[in-house]
Motif scaffolding. Structure first.
Motif, PDB file in Angstrom:
ATOM      1  N   SER A  36       0.357  -1.490  -0.113  1.00 59.65           N
ATOM      2  CA  SER A  36       0.048  -0.132  -0.139  1.00 59.65           C
ATOM      3  C   SER A  36       0.966   1.399  -0.044  1.00 59.65           C
ATOM      4  CB  SER A  36      -0.854   0.229   1.724  1.00 59.65           C
ATOM      5  OG  SER A  36      -0.345  -0.115   2.154  1.00 59.65           O
ATOM      6  N   GLN A  37       1.986   1.230   0.336  1.00 55.19           N
ATOM      7  CA  GLN A  37       2.720   2.525   0.117  1.00 55.19           C
ATOM      8  C   GLN A  37       3.014   3.213  -0.855  1.00 55.19           C
ATOM      9  OE1 GLN A  37       7.039   0.463  -0.136  1.00 55.19           O
ATOM     10  NE2 GLN A  37       6.743   0.631   1.293  1.00 55.19           N
ATOM     11  N   PRO A  38       3.200   3.991  -0.871  1.00 58.82           N
ATOM     12  CA  PRO A  38       3.450   5.655  -2.161  1.00 58.82           C
ATOM     13  C   PRO A  38       4.042   4.683  -2.940  1.00 58.82           C
ATOM     14  CG  PRO A  38       3.231   6.947  -0.463  1.00 58.82           C
ATOM     15  CD  PRO A  38       3.172   5.349   0.239  1.00 58.82           C
ATOM     16  N   TYR A  39       3.777   3.994  -4.138  1.00 57.95           N
ATOM     17  CA  TYR A  39       5.315   3.368  -4.886  1.00 57.95           C
ATOM     18  C   TYR A  39       5.787   1.950  -5.316  1.00 57.95           C
ATOM     19  CZ  TYR A  39       5.096   9.003  -6.736  1.00 57.95           C
ATOM     20  OH  TYR A  39       4.545  10.315  -6.262  1.00 57.95           O
ATOM     21  N   GLY A  40       4.517   2.106  -4.582  1.00 58.27           N
ATOM     22  CA  GLY A  40       5.087   0.367  -3.549  1.00 58.27           C
ATOM     23  C   GLY A  40       3.703  -0.661  -4.842  1.00 58.27           C
ATOM     24  N   LEU A  41       3.666  -2.257  -4.144  1.00 53.47           N
ATOM     25  CA  LEU A  41       3.850  -2.847  -5.547  1.00 53.47           C
ATOM     26  C   LEU A  41       2.124  -2.363  -5.804  1.00 53.47           C
ATOM     27  CD1 LEU A  41       4.283  -6.396  -2.967  1.00 53.47           C
ATOM     28  CD2 LEU A  41       5.666  -5.075  -4.825  1.00 53.47           C
TER      29      LEU A  41
END
Length: 512
Positions: free
Chosen positions: A244-249
């Motif tokens: 869920s992180q920014p620029y994550g999976l």
């Protein structure tokens, strides 16, 4: 007996299960399903050179015969020669790729020489702009030509990987716009080589890192695959954070879908959180759900699960998920065939008479034992050998004679005897020349001794000098031998008599 909190958990689980069954929602969420190992091409980075190729069959056997379809290696970024593919191990990988049609060769290619040289940002800016202006085109053209010559024109090229970080010289952060122009120039240069069918994989790090990786994306026309390197490390502590992180999976999957591109995971594995089987299971389930073009786990410590023995729990989770189970075999029913008994006719056995062989006893002949005489060994006394004393002969010292200067003998003065007037000459008498003064012999010169040789003895003067008869003298000298003692006394050994005849002046010389 279960503990109270265990009973509470069991009660809650039962209630939730009943509710799901009642509503007809008995399907579990995708993340809760066990990872089964999809049909995605799978591989592992085992080593960059020939040993990496040689380890692939062993990894396959460890996975119960699971086929390894992806071979993954890196070109060295220390010099342009390495980036041009002038390394011998490329031949080994190309040979492995050509052995089967469905195999895939993935090659990480640096964008700059000294790629891990900790080059400062201001210098990175100069290198990026030089690349955007075409100064490095020839290096990438040579690489493309070499790959085509080796028979791997369909190589997946992971170009300038992890460009959103700070590790490599080919990073994007110092000048994103020129970096995108540089990427575009390299791709067009390699695509211009006849026979190529390359796929170019744009692969950032998961998360924001130094710069959001979307700012480095060069464009759909020069990108074929959008990948992501994702290790068990920050940002994010759990796998859900990684998603869920920014620029994550999740954003990676959404971005690729929006641009109509396939996804990939060229690098993934354990890292900061140690032996974490939950991360391995969740990552494999994520791959099952989103069907990337390929994925390759980084299999060396601390990331790996096969060559690295410090992660046994994660190793088991990986093997359980990817090991080949084999096809289900349905047993074929066996219909028994009736056996018709065949009558057995007994064959008469004719006994063969046994003729006994007579045994002739062998007499035991005793072997006489001849005693071996013991010959005493005489003890020969060893006489002491005296050590002869060698006399040391005295070395004679040569006596050098001292030079003796001869003593010169001074001539003794002559004692003049008064002239005796002879009697009157007879006519037969011959004139006698006048006596002259006797000249004594000069004194001998004393020789100077030389240091190299003794002086030669000089001849001694005659102790008895003989006066010579004077020429045209009016004296008549007769020699007399008075003996040594008288000669020394009178100083002469001759007697001279003066003659006069009364003419020719006062001399009295007679001309006849």
């Amino acid at each position: 007996m279960p503990r109270p909190h265990h009973r509470l958990v069991s009660t809650c689980v039962g209630t939730v299960t009943a509710g799901l069954l009642a509503t007809g929602a008995a399907l579990a969420a995708p993340d809760d399903e066990p990872a089964r190992g999809s049909g995605t091409a799978f591989g592992a980075y085992l080593d960059y050179g020939p040993s990496g190729v040689a380890r692939i069959p062993s990894l396959s056997r460890w996975l119960g015969g699971r086929e390894i379809r992806v071979g993954h290696t890196y070109l060295p970024g220390d010099s342009w020669a390495g980036i041009e593919g002038r390394v011998p191990f490329l031949e080994d990988w190309a040979r492995w790729r050509r052995a089967k049609e469905d195999r895939m060769f993935v090659l990480n290619v640096p964008l700059q020489a000294r790629n891990e040289g900790r080059v400062p940002d201001w210098q990175v800016v100069q290198l990026i702009r030089a690349g955007a202006q075409g100064e490095y085109d020839r290096h990438f053209r040579r690489l493309a030509e070499r790959l085509v010559e080796l028979g791997v024109p369909d190589t997946v090229v992971v170009l300038g990987w992890e460009m959103n970080g700070t590790t490599y010289t080919h990073r994007c952060g110092p000048d994103p716009e020129n970096w995108k122009a540089y990427w575009t120039r390299v791709v067009n240069t390699m695509r211009s080589v006849p026979g190529q069918r390359f796929k170019f994989d744009f692969t950032p790090n998961r998360g924001t890192d130094a710069i959001p990786w979307t700012r480095c994306y060069p464009g759909d026309d020069v990108v074929d695959v959008i990948g992501m390197d994702s290790y068990d490390q920050g940002p994010g502590r759990t796998f859900d954070d990684h998603v869920s992180q920014p620029y994550g999976l999740q954003q990676h999957v959404d971005f690729a879908k929006a641009h109509g591109k396939e996804i990939s995971y060229p690098e993934w594995g354990l890292f900061r959180n140690g032996d974490n089987p939950e991360y391995v299971r969740r990552m494999l389930r994520w791959i099952d759900q989103h069907h990337p073009l390929y994925h390759t786990i980084t299999d060396y410590c601390p990331h790996g699960v096969w060559q690295c023995k410090q992660n046994p729990k994660s190793s088991k989770a990986f093997r359980d998920a990817l090991a080949e189970q084999g096809p289900v075999v349905v047993p074929t029913p066996v219909v028994p065939t009736p056996v018709v008994p065949t009558p057995v006719v007994p064959t008469p056995v004719v006994p063969t008479p046994v003729v006994p062989t007579p045994v002739v006893p062998t007499p035991d002949v005793p072997t006489p034992q001849v005693p071996t005489p013991q010959i005493p060994t005489p003890e020969v006394p060893t006489p002491p050998v005296p050590t002869p004393e060698v006399p040391t002969p005295p070395v004679p010292t040569p006596e050098v004679p001292s030079p003796t200067a001869p003593t010169p003998v001074a001539p003794e003065p002559e004692v003049s005897v008064p002239p005796v007037v002879p009697p009157a000459p007879t006519p037969e008498a011959s004139p006698t020349p006048a006596p002259t003064q006797a000249v004594p012999d000069p004194a001998p010169t004393r020789p100077a001794p030389t240091p190299s040789q003794p002086p030669k003895p000089q001849p001694k003067p005659d102790p008895k000098p003989r006066p010579q008869q004077p020429v045209n003298s009016t004296q008549w000298c007769l020699p007399f031998d008075f003996g040594d003692w008288l000669s020394k006394l009178i100083g002469g050994q001759s007697l001279c008599i003066g003659l006069g005849f009364g003419w020719e002046g006062d001399s009295g010389f007679w001309p006849f």
